[in-house]
Design a protein around this motif. Structure first.
Motif, PDB file in Angstrom:
ATOM      1  N   GLU A 103       9.540   8.048   3.589  1.00 50.69           N
ATOM      2  CA  GLU A 103      10.328   7.507   4.690  1.00 50.69           C
ATOM      3  C   GLU A 103       9.680   7.831   6.033  1.00 50.69           C
ATOM      4  OE1 GLU A 103      11.519   9.002   2.017  1.00 50.69           O
ATOM      5  OE2 GLU A 103      12.709   7.379   1.144  1.00 50.69           O
ATOM      6  N   ARG A 104       9.138   9.030   6.148  1.00 56.06           N
ATOM      7  CA  ARG A 104       8.445   9.429   7.373  1.00 56.06           C
ATOM      8  C   ARG A 104       7.214   8.539   7.593  1.00 56.06           C
ATOM      9  NH1 ARG A 104       9.254  14.251   6.489  1.00 56.06           N
ATOM     10  NH2 ARG A 104       7.436  14.738   5.232  1.00 56.06           N
ATOM     11  N   ALA A 105       6.465   8.299   6.542  1.00 50.51           N
ATOM     12  CA  ALA A 105       5.282   7.439   6.638  1.00 50.51           C
ATOM     13  C   ALA A 105       5.670   6.009   7.019  1.00 50.51           C
ATOM     14  CB  ALA A 105       4.520   7.439   5.320  1.00 50.51           C
ATOM     15  N   VAL A 106       6.767   5.522   6.467  1.00 49.73           N
ATOM     16  CA  VAL A 106       7.237   4.174   6.795  1.00 49.73           C
ATOM     17  C   VAL A 106       7.544   4.081   8.289  1.00 49.73           C
ATOM     18  CG1 VAL A 106       9.210   2.604   6.507  1.00 49.73           C
ATOM     19  CG2 VAL A 106       8.067   3.563   4.503  1.00 49.73           C
ATOM     20  N   GLY A 153       6.330   1.525  11.591  1.00 55.14           N
ATOM     21  CA  GLY A 153       7.280   1.321  12.677  1.00 55.14           C
ATOM     22  C   GLY A 153       8.576   0.679  12.222  1.00 55.14           C
ATOM     23  N   LEU A 154       8.959   0.960  10.974  1.00 54.31           N
ATOM     24  CA  LEU A 154      10.171   0.365  10.400  1.00 54.31           C
ATOM     25  C   LEU A 154      11.141   1.454   9.984  1.00 54.31           C
ATOM     26  CD1 LEU A 154       8.482  -2.168   7.948  1.00 54.31           C
ATOM     27  CD2 LEU A 154       9.593  -2.729  10.110  1.00 54.31           C
ATOM     28  N   THR A 171      15.558   1.341   5.812  1.00 57.06           N
ATOM     29  CA  THR A 171      16.400   0.214   5.372  1.00 57.06           C
ATOM     30  C   THR A 171      15.658  -1.106   5.528  1.00 57.06           C
ATOM     31  OG1 THR A 171      18.412   1.408   5.943  1.00 57.06           O
ATOM     32  CG2 THR A 171      18.588  -0.984   5.755  1.00 57.06           C
ATOM     33  N   ARG A 172      15.051  -1.319   6.684  1.00 56.51           N
ATOM     34  CA  ARG A 172      14.316  -2.566   6.933  1.00 56.51           C
ATOM     35  C   ARG A 172      13.103  -2.668   6.007  1.00 56.51           C
ATOM     36  NH1 ARG A 172      14.605  -7.591   7.385  1.00 56.51           N
ATOM     37  NH2 ARG A 172      13.018  -8.567   8.657  1.00 56.51           N
ATOM     38  N   TYR A 173      12.448  -1.553   5.787  1.00 56.83           N
ATOM     39  CA  TYR A 173      11.296  -1.503   4.885  1.00 56.83           C
ATOM     40  C   TYR A 173      11.692  -2.014   3.501  1.00 56.83           C
ATOM     41  CZ  TYR A 173       7.945   0.574   1.651  1.00 56.83           C
ATOM     42  OH  TYR A 173       7.045   0.778   0.638  1.00 56.83           O
ATOM     43  N   TYR A 174      12.785  -1.496   2.966  1.00 56.87           N
ATOM     44  CA  TYR A 174      13.195  -1.907   1.625  1.00 56.87           C
ATOM     45  C   TYR A 174      13.674  -3.350   1.593  1.00 56.87           C
ATOM     46  CZ  TYR A 174      12.430   2.777  -0.092  1.00 56.87           C
ATOM     47  OH  TYR A 174      11.836   3.945  -0.454  1.00 56.87           O
ATOM     48  N   GLN A 175      14.253  -3.834   2.678  1.00 55.37           N
ATOM     49  CA  GLN A 175      14.632  -5.255   2.741  1.00 55.37           C
ATOM     50  C   GLN A 175      13.390  -6.139   2.652  1.00 55.37           C
ATOM     51  OE1 GLN A 175      16.675  -5.274   6.496  1.00 55.37           O
ATOM     52  NE2 GLN A 175      18.698  -5.028   5.557  1.00 55.37           N
ATOM     53  N   ALA A 190       0.833  -1.211   0.000  1.00 59.70           N
ATOM     54  CA  ALA A 190       0.000   0.000   0.000  1.00 59.70           C
ATOM     55  C   ALA A 190       0.866   1.259   0.000  1.00 59.70           C
ATOM     56  CB  ALA A 190      -0.941  -0.002   1.198  1.00 59.70           C
ATOM     57  N   VAL A 191       1.974   1.227   0.725  1.00 64.05           N
ATOM     58  CA  VAL A 191       2.892   2.378   0.737  1.00 64.05           C
ATOM     59  C   VAL A 191       3.456   2.590  -0.666  1.00 64.05           C
ATOM     60  CG1 VAL A 191       5.134   3.192   1.596  1.00 64.05           C
ATOM     61  CG2 VAL A 191       3.454   2.252   3.191  1.00 64.05           C
ATOM     62  N   GLU A 192       3.819   1.515  -1.329  1.00 66.66           N
ATOM     63  CA  GLU A 192       4.397   1.625  -2.673  1.00 66.66           C
ATOM     64  C   GLU A 192       3.371   2.047  -3.714  1.00 66.66           C
ATOM     65  OE1 GLU A 192       7.548   1.562  -3.805  1.00 66.66           O
ATOM     66  OE2 GLU A 192       7.994   1.553  -1.675  1.00 66.66           O
TER      67      GLU A 192
END
Length: 74
Positions: free
Chosen positions: A23-26, A31-32, A35-39, A10-12
């Motif tokens: 990045e702020r929304a992530v 709560g990520l 870096t962890r989000y993209y992993q 949904a973020v993407e």
């Protein structure tokens, strides 16, 4: 596919107004760290359930990933 995976997609799917907004929304919504989000997102792109859930987003991100991979390889 779980809620977290659906939230990542949904973020993407959204368009973001300016630098740092995504990045702020992530951080705030998921709560990520970015870096962890993209992993997690990169691993999700190889999951057939993600493709079934949101084929347009997953295929777009796969194309972007492949283009970056080709650029790195020369």
């Amino acid at each position: 596919m779980g809620k977290r995976e659906r939230d990542l997609l949904a973020v993407e799917r959204r368009s973001w107004p300016g630098p740092g907004a995504k990045e702020r929304a992530v951080r705030e919504r998921l709560g990520l760290s970015p870096t962890r989000y993209y992993q997690l997102l990169n691993a999700l792109l190889d999951d057939p359930r993600a493709l079934a859930h949101d084929p347009v987003t997953v295929n777009r991100l796969r194309r972007v990933r492949e283009k970056k991979r080709r650029r790195r390889e020369g």
